[in-house]
Design a protein around this motif. Structure first.
Motif, PDB file in Angstrom:
ATOM      1  N   GLY A 179       0.842  -1.184   0.000  1.00  0.00           N
ATOM      2  CA  GLY A 179       0.000   0.000   0.000  1.00  0.00           C
ATOM      3  C   GLY A 179       0.871   1.225   0.000  1.00  0.00           C
ATOM      4  O   GLY A 179       2.082   1.140   0.152  1.00  0.00           O
ATOM      5  N   THR A 180       0.219   2.334  -0.160  1.00  0.00           N
ATOM      6  CA  THR A 180       0.970   3.584  -0.202  1.00  0.00           C
ATOM      7  C   THR A 180       0.876   4.255   1.157  1.00  0.00           C
ATOM      8  O   THR A 180       0.135   3.835   2.028  1.00  0.00           O
ATOM      9  CB  THR A 180       0.375   4.511  -1.269  1.00  0.00           C
ATOM     10  N   GLY A 181       1.656   5.267   1.349  1.00  0.00           N
ATOM     11  CA  GLY A 181       1.551   6.053   2.572  1.00  0.00           C
ATOM     12  C   GLY A 181       2.350   5.496   3.734  1.00  0.00           C
ATOM     13  O   GLY A 181       2.309   6.031   4.832  1.00  0.00           O
ATOM     14  N   TRP A 182       3.080   4.388   3.513  1.00  0.00           N
ATOM     15  CA  TRP A 182       3.916   3.863   4.582  1.00  0.00           C
ATOM     16  C   TRP A 182       5.155   4.717   4.774  1.00  0.00           C
ATOM     17  O   TRP A 182       5.712   5.244   3.830  1.00  0.00           O
ATOM     18  CB  TRP A 182       4.345   2.445   4.262  1.00  0.00           C
ATOM     19  N   ARG A 183       5.574   4.807   6.028  1.00  0.00           N
ATOM     20  CA  ARG A 183       6.903   5.331   6.305  1.00  0.00           C
ATOM     21  C   ARG A 183       7.723   4.198   6.916  1.00  0.00           C
ATOM     22  O   ARG A 183       7.179   3.257   7.503  1.00  0.00           O
ATOM     23  CB  ARG A 183       6.831   6.518   7.260  1.00  0.00           C
ATOM     24  N   LEU A 184       9.030   4.305   6.782  1.00  0.00           N
ATOM     25  CA  LEU A 184       9.925   3.238   7.226  1.00  0.00           C
ATOM     26  C   LEU A 184       9.731   2.956   8.713  1.00  0.00           C
ATOM     27  O   LEU A 184       9.704   1.798   9.149  1.00  0.00           O
ATOM     28  CB  LEU A 184      11.367   3.673   6.930  1.00  0.00           C
ATOM     29  N   GLU A 185       9.568   4.004   9.494  1.00  0.00           N
ATOM     30  CA  GLU A 185       9.404   3.869  10.934  1.00  0.00           C
ATOM     31  C   GLU A 185       8.189   2.999  11.282  1.00  0.00           C
ATOM     32  O   GLU A 185       8.220   2.183  12.209  1.00  0.00           O
ATOM     33  CB  GLU A 185       9.253   5.267  11.553  1.00  0.00           C
ATOM     34  N   LEU A 186       7.124   3.154  10.493  1.00  0.00           N
ATOM     35  CA  LEU A 186       5.907   2.374  10.756  1.00  0.00           C
ATOM     36  C   LEU A 186       6.120   0.885  10.502  1.00  0.00           C
ATOM     37  O   LEU A 186       5.454   0.048  11.099  1.00  0.00           O
ATOM     38  CB  LEU A 186       4.754   2.885   9.885  1.00  0.00           C
ATOM     39  N   LEU A 187       7.051   0.553   9.609  1.00  0.00           N
ATOM     40  CA  LEU A 187       7.330  -0.862   9.362  1.00  0.00           C
ATOM     41  C   LEU A 187       7.853  -1.539  10.624  1.00  0.00           C
ATOM     42  O   LEU A 187       7.548  -2.691  10.894  1.00  0.00           O
ATOM     43  CB  LEU A 187       8.354  -1.021   8.237  1.00  0.00           C
ATOM     44  N   GLY A 188       8.655  -0.827  11.395  1.00  0.00           N
ATOM     45  CA  GLY A 188       9.126  -1.362  12.676  1.00  0.00           C
ATOM     46  C   GLY A 188       7.965  -1.674  13.600  1.00  0.00           C
ATOM     47  O   GLY A 188       7.970  -2.683  14.306  1.00  0.00           O
ATOM     48  N   GLN A 189       6.957  -0.814  13.571  1.00  0.00           N
ATOM     49  CA  GLN A 189       5.778  -1.052  14.407  1.00  0.00           C
ATOM     50  C   GLN A 189       4.955  -2.228  13.891  1.00  0.00           C
ATOM     51  O   GLN A 189       4.374  -2.982  14.673  1.00  0.00           O
ATOM     52  CB  GLN A 189       4.922   0.211  14.476  1.00  0.00           C
ATOM     53  N   LEU A 190       4.932  -2.388  12.567  1.00  0.00           N
ATOM     54  CA  LEU A 190       4.220  -3.534  11.997  1.00  0.00           C
ATOM     55  C   LEU A 190       4.880  -4.849  12.450  1.00  0.00           C
ATOM     56  O   LEU A 190       4.193  -5.812  12.805  1.00  0.00           O
ATOM     57  CB  LEU A 190       4.209  -3.443  10.462  1.00  0.00           C
ATOM     58  N   VAL A 191       6.204  -4.862  12.447  1.00  0.00           N
ATOM     59  CA  VAL A 191       6.906  -6.078  12.877  1.00  0.00           C
ATOM     60  C   VAL A 191       6.650  -6.341  14.370  1.00  0.00           C
ATOM     61  O   VAL A 191       6.462  -7.493  14.783  1.00  0.00           O
ATOM     62  CB  VAL A 191       8.415  -5.974  12.575  1.00  0.00           C
TER      63      VAL A 191
END
Lengths: 189, 189
Positions: B76-88
């Protein structure tokens, strides 16, 4: 003999012959095609005769993967980081065994799977050995400041994760080049 | 409605209810326990009635994973790299669905598997979107000199590869911390 209960010389030889045949069948037909029946036929055993050596397909495949680890010396000592790039290049030429490894790894994370113990122990050993490889290359800190123990799971994860992407789309994913990019990342800082 | 042939409002609602039930069963019982029969029971359908919506377990699980991707907005769009850490971090709290994803990904690399198309397309899309996330963060070159397109497969590979190590040994592998270490590596240079 490296492990397990004592075997007769004849039994050991027969077992090695079966593993070589299994590796051939895997290379030719992939994970699904590597049936016990196909392997038995290749070594001129009855299916029942093969079951005497390996009671299930999973047991046979785990033995093949363990044997490959021995040949590749992973987990093993004496590796240098540069050689890992060559190992990934070599893997890109043998999709059958990489597919078998990846499929069985996937199954192994489910409850009570017979390959779970093999993979759990393998990863403990591989992480420890990769940490040693990184220590030999960089000492106690990588250029990024990570310790070898913290970088090791990333190194292993990239190798495994790239294999899935490559198996699904070999034309889109240049696995050896991507792995070398990761080695570059490790050495930056 | 997001895709596929037109469905009745009733059918769409029923389908969503089945997917929610499947997600619950997966969370409680894992990949192997998530049988069509268990899901049918939860939504008070006969097994035959469930087959009308999802003809196989694989079709149901693929639909669950596709639905999760929509909720997580990956790809999807609108992701920031920092949020990926939260997803993990979030993933580390839901082993059932991570196990289901990992097991099905493993199966999908074998010949003719029904989930192969889903994963192949998913990875094309996820790599493209991760490249976009990296471009937003770093522009045309990461600090290491890699382009977003070359770093994207590594980012995806680390996420997937760490999941296998974590599922096999959750006490030994701190998945969110390891992923953050990788984000640090990406930002070095």
């Amino acid at each position: 003999m490296t492990s397990g209960a004592p075997r007769s010389a004849r039994g050991t030889e027969r077992r090695a012959e079966i593993l070589r045949a299994a590796l051939e069948v895997i290379a030719e037909r992939g994970y699904r095609g590597a049936s016990l029946a196909a392997v038995a036929e290749r070594v001129a055993l009855t299916p029942q005769g093969l079951l005497h050596h390996f009671p299930t397909k999973e047991a046979l495949l785990v033995a093949v993967l363990a044997e490959r680890d021995q040949w590749d010396a992973v987990p093993g000592t004496g590796w240098r980081l540069e050689l890992l790039g060559q190992l990934v290049e070599y893997n890109a030429m043998r999709p059958g065994i990489v597919q078998t490894f990846s499929a069985l790894l996937g199954e192994s994370v489910t409850e009570g799977h017979p390959a779970r113990g093999f993979f759990t122990q393998r990863y403990e050993a591989v992480r420890a050995n990769m940490a040693q490889v990184l220590r030999t290359e960089y000492g106690e800190r990588l250029p990024s400041g990570l310790t070898p123990e913290r970088a090791a799971p990333l190194l292993v994860a990239v190798m495994d994760g790239l294999q899935y992407q490559w198996l699904l789309a070999p034309e889109s994913v240049d696995m050896p080049a991507a792995f070398r990019d990761f080695l570059t990342l490790l050495g930056e800082g």
